[in-house]
Design an enzyme around this catalytic site. Structure first.
Site: not given
Ligand code: PBG
Length: 331
Positions: A201, A255
């Site tokens: 991520k 992601k």
């Molecule tokens: C929470 C989380 C996030 C997303 C999914 N779970 C945001 C972040 O890490 O700031 C992003 C999903 C999206 O942008 O569609 N940790």
């Protein structure tokens, strides 16, 4: 790779001449069975509201969830992902609401599992929708404290499992959290609850609309670069994925999605495991705005999803899940 034959004997256009033939030789496809739909929930009753930063996406009060779940069921989308908009007065610096057995996620889980038992549900394990500072972990001495955060995440994961969550998805990027959660789940006999790790991520700017949707955007102090990955890197994915698998992850996620196809492909080629892609909110809004402004055709959605399949993803978390499932049906 050797190229066999040459023009004029070989004409590659021959296999493109009609739709049925293109279908016969196609290497990849997207099916409704590959889709996971994120759904935003909010407090209150009898409300379905628009989310400004994500045109076409809505937030539902728990009693209104059946309206979208009926579509999910009818279109045979296998799984949803639940995300809460926590009211400000329930946010604090340690994200206590995450452990409230009556919080939005718990109530939603109970409803889905009671009324739509065949729809899979995944839930994020992370504190950002619940903290007053918008971070995924807790601050101790001005730093996000890894090990103290994990202690809370374990409890959050156990609570979700107890409420019927099928797939626990740690998205917090703390080191060692997958192992700690697996151990706790096993100890409580949740042997069949899966872990889908957000193993890779990145600290991406493309999460902006999502943060708006869960109400953490205006709260977020600083950025998440001390725990989410640096987008200049790719080789650290082998350590991130390797560690999470060792710790007990069943599946891993990459992601964001579209700008990280090289990463999906590297994981697919180096590990024999299911890899999922998350087409995040910023990617969604870019494409959706393009379609609404008639700069892009609707088919651009399908093209974006096929890129994940080509790269090696087995499934995609996408805000387009309903639209795509409908498009495939009528195709
Ligand atoms: C929470 C989380 C996030 C997303 C999914 N779970 C945001 C972040 O890490 O700031 C992003 C999903 C999206 O942008 O569609 N940790």
């Amino acid at each position: 790779m050797k190229i066999i034959g040459s023009y004029p004997k070989i004409r590659l256009r021959r296999l493109r001449k009609s739709k049925w033939l293109r279908n016969i030789v196609s290497e990849n496809d997207i099916s409704n069975k590959d889709l996971i739909l994120p759904i935003f929930v909010r407090e209150g009753k009898n409300k379905i509201e628009n989310i400004k930063s994500m045109p076409g996406i809505k937030r539902y009060t728990v009693d209104k969830l059946p309206s979208i779940l009926k579509q999910v069921k009818a279109l045979k989308i296998p799984m949803i992902a639940l995300f809460p908009l926590t009211p400000n007065n329930k946010k604090d610096n340690i994200g206590s609401e995450a452990l409230n057995p009556n919080n939005l996620i718990c109530r939603s889980l109970k409803l889905v599992k009671k009324k739509f038992p065949n729809i899979g549900v995944m839930c994020d394990v992370a504190l950002d929708p619940y903290t007053s500072h918008g971070h995924d972990g807790i601050f101790i001495k001005n730093k996000i404290d890894n090990d103290e955060t994990i202690k809370i995440l374990i409890k959050q994961a156990l609570l979700q499992a107890k409420m019927g969550c099928d797939v626990i998805a740690p998205s917090d990027m703390m080191d060692g959290r997958v192992g700690a959660i697996r151990k706790a789940l096993d100890k409580e006999n949740f042997l069949d609850v899966c872990i889908l790790s957000y193993a890779v991520k990145y600290a991406s700017t493309y999460y902006g609309p999502f943060r708006d949707a869960v109400g953490s955007k205006s709260k977020l102090k600083g950025d998440k670069k001390t725990y989410q990955m640096d987008y200049r890197n790719s080789f650290e994915i082998f350590r991130e994925v390797g560690l999470d698998l060792k710790e007990g992850a069943d599946m891993v996620m990459v992601k964001p999605g579209m700008f990280y196809l090289d990463i999906i492909n590297k994981i697919k080629n180096n590990f024999n495991i299911p890899v999922l892609a998350y087409q995040v909110s910023g990617e969604y809004s870019l494409i959706k705005n393009g379609i609404q402004n008639k700069i892009l055709k609707e088919e651009s959605i399908i093209e974006s999803l096929l890129s994940f399949k080509r790269a090696g993803a087995c499934a995609v978390i996408t805000y387009f899940a309903i639209d795509v499932a409908k498009m495939i049906k009528t195709n």
